[in-house]
Scaffold this motif. Structure first.
Motif, PDB file in Angstrom:
ATOM      1  N   TYR A  16       1.498   5.040   3.886  1.00 33.28           N
ATOM      2  CA  TYR A  16       2.078   3.876   4.563  1.00 33.28           C
ATOM      3  C   TYR A  16       2.574   4.155   5.981  1.00 33.28           C
ATOM      4  O   TYR A  16       2.810   3.235   6.749  1.00 33.28           O
ATOM      5  CB  TYR A  16       3.257   3.326   3.747  1.00 33.28           C
ATOM      6  CG  TYR A  16       4.415   4.282   3.586  1.00 33.28           C
ATOM      7  CD1 TYR A  16       5.464   4.324   4.496  1.00 33.28           C
ATOM      8  CD2 TYR A  16       4.471   5.155   2.512  1.00 33.28           C
ATOM      9  CE1 TYR A  16       6.528   5.216   4.340  1.00 33.28           C
ATOM     10  CE2 TYR A  16       5.523   6.032   2.347  1.00 33.28           C
ATOM     11  CZ  TYR A  16       6.547   6.070   3.263  1.00 33.28           C
ATOM     12  OH  TYR A  16       7.584   6.948   3.100  1.00 33.28           O
ATOM     13  N   GLU A  17       2.717   5.426   6.353  1.00 35.69           N
ATOM     14  CA  GLU A  17       3.391   5.745   7.605  1.00 35.69           C
ATOM     15  C   GLU A  17       2.587   5.398   8.858  1.00 35.69           C
ATOM     16  O   GLU A  17       3.162   5.043   9.896  1.00 35.69           O
ATOM     17  CB  GLU A  17       3.745   7.254   7.658  1.00 35.69           C
ATOM     18  CG  GLU A  17       4.699   7.705   6.575  1.00 35.69           C
ATOM     19  CD  GLU A  17       3.967   8.216   5.334  1.00 35.69           C
ATOM     20  OE1 GLU A  17       4.558   9.030   4.599  1.00 35.69           O
ATOM     21  OE2 GLU A  17       2.806   7.794   5.098  1.00 35.69           O
ATOM     22  N   ALA A  18       1.273   5.478   8.796  1.00 40.60           N
ATOM     23  CA  ALA A  18       0.459   5.427  10.010  1.00 40.60           C
ATOM     24  C   ALA A  18       0.436   4.055  10.672  1.00 40.60           C
ATOM     25  O   ALA A  18       0.373   3.962  11.904  1.00 40.60           O
ATOM     26  CB  ALA A  18      -0.973   5.865   9.700  1.00 40.60           C
ATOM     27  N   SER A  19       0.501   2.993   9.869  1.00 36.35           N
ATOM     28  CA  SER A  19       0.397   1.655  10.453  1.00 36.35           C
ATOM     29  C   SER A  19       0.891   0.615   9.471  1.00 36.35           C
ATOM     30  O   SER A  19       0.952   0.854   8.257  1.00 36.35           O
ATOM     31  CB  SER A  19      -1.059   1.334  10.833  1.00 36.35           C
ATOM     32  OG  SER A  19      -1.862   1.219   9.662  1.00 36.35           O
ATOM     33  N   ASP A  20       1.207  -0.562  10.005  1.00 38.70           N
ATOM     34  CA  ASP A  20       1.580  -1.681   9.145  1.00 38.70           C
ATOM     35  C   ASP A  20       0.434  -2.048   8.223  1.00 38.70           C
ATOM     36  O   ASP A  20       0.646  -2.402   7.052  1.00 38.70           O
ATOM     37  CB  ASP A  20       1.962  -2.902   9.991  1.00 38.70           C
ATOM     38  CG  ASP A  20       3.254  -2.691  10.769  1.00 38.70           C
ATOM     39  OD1 ASP A  20       3.984  -1.715  10.479  1.00 38.70           O
ATOM     40  OD2 ASP A  20       3.522  -3.508  11.673  1.00 38.70           O
ATOM     41  N   GLU A  21      -0.796  -1.975   8.739  1.00 39.06           N
ATOM     42  CA  GLU A  21      -1.964  -2.345   7.946  1.00 39.06           C
ATOM     43  C   GLU A  21      -2.136  -1.412   6.745  1.00 39.06           C
ATOM     44  O   GLU A  21      -2.435  -1.857   5.630  1.00 39.06           O
ATOM     45  CB  GLU A  21      -3.226  -2.325   8.808  1.00 39.06           C
ATOM     46  CG  GLU A  21      -3.285  -3.410   9.878  1.00 39.06           C
ATOM     47  CD  GLU A  21      -2.365  -3.126  11.074  1.00 39.06           C
ATOM     48  OE1 GLU A  21      -2.095  -4.074  11.833  1.00 39.06           O
ATOM     49  OE2 GLU A  21      -1.919  -1.960  11.231  1.00 39.06           O
ATOM     50  N   LEU A  22      -1.933  -0.103   6.970  1.00 42.40           N
ATOM     51  CA  LEU A  22      -2.053   0.859   5.875  1.00 42.40           C
ATOM     52  C   LEU A  22      -0.952   0.615   4.846  1.00 42.40           C
ATOM     53  O   LEU A  22      -1.208   0.617   3.632  1.00 42.40           O
ATOM     54  CB  LEU A  22      -1.967   2.288   6.405  1.00 42.40           C
ATOM     55  CG  LEU A  22      -1.999   3.399   5.350  1.00 42.40           C
ATOM     56  CD1 LEU A  22      -3.311   3.371   4.577  1.00 42.40           C
ATOM     57  CD2 LEU A  22      -1.779   4.774   5.998  1.00 42.40           C
ATOM     58  N   ALA A  23       0.253   0.397   5.328  1.00 45.45           N
ATOM     59  CA  ALA A  23       1.374   0.143   4.413  1.00 45.45           C
ATOM     60  C   ALA A  23       1.115  -1.094   3.562  1.00 45.45           C
ATOM     61  O   ALA A  23       1.351  -1.095   2.344  1.00 45.45           O
ATOM     62  CB  ALA A  23       2.669  -0.018   5.205  1.00 45.45           C
ATOM     63  N   ALA A  56       0.713  -1.147  -0.492  1.00 45.77           N
ATOM     64  CA  ALA A  56       1.682  -1.924  -1.266  1.00 45.77           C
ATOM     65  C   ALA A  56       0.992  -2.998  -2.096  1.00 45.77           C
ATOM     66  O   ALA A  56       1.389  -3.250  -3.249  1.00 45.77           O
ATOM     67  CB  ALA A  56       2.703  -2.550  -0.326  1.00 45.77           C
ATOM     68  N   GLN A  57      -0.027  -3.624  -1.536  1.00 50.24           N
ATOM     69  CA  GLN A  57      -0.749  -4.655  -2.281  1.00 50.24           C
ATOM     70  C   GLN A  57      -1.410  -4.083  -3.529  1.00 50.24           C
ATOM     71  O   GLN A  57      -1.467  -4.742  -4.567  1.00 50.24           O
ATOM     72  CB  GLN A  57      -1.789  -5.326  -1.379  1.00 50.24           C
ATOM     73  CG  GLN A  57      -1.173  -6.266  -0.356  1.00 50.24           C
ATOM     74  CD  GLN A  57      -2.173  -6.783   0.647  1.00 50.24           C
ATOM     75  OE1 GLN A  57      -3.197  -6.133   0.923  1.00 50.24           O
ATOM     76  NE2 GLN A  57      -1.899  -7.945   1.214  1.00 50.24           N
ATOM     77  N   ARG A  58      -1.889  -2.840  -3.454  1.00 49.00           N
ATOM     78  CA  ARG A  58      -2.473  -2.210  -4.632  1.00 49.00           C
ATOM     79  C   ARG A  58      -1.414  -2.026  -5.725  1.00 49.00           C
ATOM     80  O   ARG A  58      -1.686  -2.241  -6.905  1.00 49.00           O
ATOM     81  CB  ARG A  58      -3.094  -0.858  -4.279  1.00 49.00           C
ATOM     82  CG  ARG A  58      -4.353  -0.934  -3.440  1.00 49.00           C
ATOM     83  CD  ARG A  58      -5.065   0.408  -3.415  1.00 49.00           C
ATOM     84  NE  ARG A  58      -5.568   0.759  -4.739  1.00 49.00           N
ATOM     85  CZ  ARG A  58      -6.085   1.965  -5.042  1.00 49.00           C
ATOM     86  NH1 ARG A  58      -6.106   2.924  -4.128  1.00 49.00           N
ATOM     87  NH2 ARG A  58      -6.533   2.202  -6.267  1.00 49.00           N
ATOM     88  N   PHE A  59      -0.212  -1.623  -5.334  1.00 50.30           N
ATOM     89  CA  PHE A  59       0.851  -1.425  -6.317  1.00 50.30           C
ATOM     90  C   PHE A  59       1.261  -2.754  -6.958  1.00 50.30           C
ATOM     91  O   PHE A  59       1.581  -2.797  -8.147  1.00 50.30           O
ATOM     92  CB  PHE A  59       2.053  -0.739  -5.668  1.00 50.30           C
ATOM     93  CG  PHE A  59       1.946   0.760  -5.628  1.00 50.30           C
ATOM     94  CD1 PHE A  59       2.642   1.549  -6.523  1.00 50.30           C
ATOM     95  CD2 PHE A  59       1.127   1.387  -4.696  1.00 50.30           C
ATOM     96  CE1 PHE A  59       2.532   2.922  -6.502  1.00 50.30           C
ATOM     97  CE2 PHE A  59       1.011   2.767  -4.664  1.00 50.30           C
ATOM     98  CZ  PHE A  59       1.712   3.545  -5.567  1.00 50.30           C
ATOM     99  N   ILE A  60       1.241  -3.823  -6.167  1.00 47.23           N
ATOM    100  CA  ILE A  60       1.582  -5.137  -6.701  1.00 47.23           C
ATOM    101  C   ILE A  60       0.467  -5.639  -7.629  1.00 47.23           C
ATOM    102  O   ILE A  60       0.728  -6.062  -8.771  1.00 47.23           O
ATOM    103  CB  ILE A  60       1.787  -6.152  -5.558  1.00 47.23           C
ATOM    104  CG1 ILE A  60       2.970  -5.750  -4.671  1.00 47.23           C
ATOM    105  CG2 ILE A  60       1.967  -7.554  -6.119  1.00 47.23           C
ATOM    106  CD1 ILE A  60       4.330  -5.972  -5.255  1.00 47.23           C
ATOM    107  N   LYS A  61      -0.767  -5.591  -7.157  1.00 46.13           N
ATOM    108  CA  LYS A  61      -1.872  -6.175  -7.895  1.00 46.13           C
ATOM    109  C   LYS A  61      -2.321  -5.330  -9.083  1.00 46.13           C
ATOM    110  O   LYS A  61      -2.598  -5.853 -10.161  1.00 46.13           O
ATOM    111  CB  LYS A  61      -3.064  -6.401  -6.948  1.00 46.13           C
ATOM    112  CG  LYS A  61      -2.817  -7.453  -5.879  1.00 46.13           C
ATOM    113  CD  LYS A  61      -3.979  -7.542  -4.904  1.00 46.13           C
ATOM    114  CE  LYS A  61      -5.227  -8.063  -5.561  1.00 46.13           C
ATOM    115  NZ  LYS A  61      -6.328  -8.277  -4.578  1.00 46.13           N
ATOM    116  N   GLU A  62      -2.415  -4.013  -8.894  1.00 42.67           N
ATOM    117  CA  GLU A  62      -2.975  -3.153  -9.927  1.00 42.67           C
ATOM    118  C   GLU A  62      -1.927  -2.662 -10.925  1.00 42.67           C
ATOM    119  O   GLU A  62      -2.242  -2.457 -12.105  1.00 42.67           O
ATOM    120  CB  GLU A  62      -3.683  -1.957  -9.291  1.00 42.67           C
ATOM    121  CG  GLU A  62      -4.876  -2.333  -8.424  1.00 42.67           C
ATOM    122  CD  GLU A  62      -5.520  -1.120  -7.775  1.00 42.67           C
ATOM    123  OE1 GLU A  62      -5.498  -0.028  -8.381  1.00 42.67           O
ATOM    124  OE2 GLU A  62      -6.035  -1.255  -6.647  1.00 42.67           O
ATOM    125  N   ALA A  63      -0.697  -2.444 -10.447  1.00 43.35           N
ATOM    126  CA  ALA A  63       0.327  -1.854 -11.311  1.00 43.35           C
ATOM    127  C   ALA A  63       1.432  -2.833 -11.687  1.00 43.35           C
ATOM    128  O   ALA A  63       2.269  -2.518 -12.534  1.00 43.35           O
ATOM    129  CB  ALA A  63       0.923  -0.617 -10.651  1.00 43.35           C
TER     130      ALA A  63
END
Length: 292
Positions: A96-103, A107-114
């Motif tokens: 998540y550190e490199a850019s807002d887009e990466l973060a 985060a969307q993967r953690f919301i959607k997948e987990a």
């Protein structure tokens, strides 16, 4: 559930009410389905699937190597074991550190997948920008200040932070900046209790302490630490509430001894064929095999 644990799903509003009422919030860091079931039954308020799983579960020597896919696997297992507590997923180092887009993508993967309720990210600085971007995208965020394990090397190792007036001010400034970015709560780790006592009245959001004294709005400990499962070095703030590791070693050793002595399995541990079937089996085995 325990006799005193409510069964309705907790919300962020419930945590805010606990803070306002001075009712301590209970958080546990856990990493798998059986642990989730245990803390659910014990009635905790929040469960964090922390990147500390790198050391406690996966055997790495720090939190840094754990991957997003590894964290997602563990987080999904915990999700399947929870009903009432809020679930927080730790975004691992480099995700998540490199850019807002990466973060946002992580985060969307953690919301959607987990199925997490919130994601957690570490530090102030540029992390404040990442937090703001996530909040603006509708993702609830937990901040983390003080000792931040992902950057422990830069902080001089796993040691308490904020021990001088200037360092304490920096910790408090990071927390205030994260609050301004819209995070829902903040974990404060390994800081003097005086720092926490000064910080909590400055924040509208709950403060969860780990090695941060009794003035925090709640506390978090790692499941493997508080139960004495993890055999690694324990921080000063860890209290052992059970000694599950030694009980487990004794249990496995007793099993091994009985296998070697022939005491296990005993008659009550084996299956038997219905009457007459064993004799018929022996008759069938005694017949010549066709083609031989």
């Amino acid at each position: 559930m325990s006799a005193h644990a409510p069964t309705t799903r907790l919300t962020l509003s419930d945590l805010a009410k606990k803070k306002d009422a001075g009712e301590p919030i209970v958080m546990v860091t856990a990493y798998d389905h059986p642990s989730a079931q245990i803390v659910e039954q014990a009635g905790v308020d929040m469960v964090l699937v922390g990147d500390s799983a790198a050391m406690t579960v996966l055997g790495y020597d720090s939190t840094v190597p754990i991957t997003v896919d590894e964290m997602l696997m563990l987080t999904k297992a915990v999700r399947r074991g929870l009903t009432r507590p809020l679930l927080v997923g730790d975004l691992p180092f480099g995700s998540y550190e490199a850019s807002d887009e990466l973060a946002l993508a992580t985060a969307q993967r953690f919301i959607k997948e987990a199925g997490v309720d919130l994601v957690k990210i570490e530090r102030g600085g540029t992390t404040v920008d990442r937090a703001r971007a996530l909040v603006n995208a509708g993702i609830p965020v937990v901040g983390h200040v003080g000792l931040t394990p992902q950057t422990a090397t830069a902080l001089g190792g796993f040691r308490a932070q904020g021990r001088t007036a200037e360092a304490a001010r920096a910790v408090i400034d990071d927390a205030l900046a994260l609050q301004d970015a819209g995070v829902s709560l903040i974990v404060v780790e390994a800081v003097p209790s005086e720092v926490t006592a000064a910080l909590v009245p400055l924040l509208r959001i709950p403060v969860i302490g780990i090695g941060a004294g009794a003035d925090a709005d709640g506390q978090v400990l790692v499941f493997h630490d508080l139960l004495g499962i993890y055999d690694g070095p324990a921080a000063k703030f860890v209290k052992r509430y059970a000694d599950v590791r030694s009980v487990s070693v004794d249990g496995v050793a007793a099993y091994a001894a009985e296998v070697r002595s022939g005491a296990y399995p005993a008659s009550e541990h084996v299956y038997a064929m219905p009457e007459g079937e064993a004799a018929r089996m022996r008759e069938l085995l005694a017949r010549p095999v066709a083609g031989l």
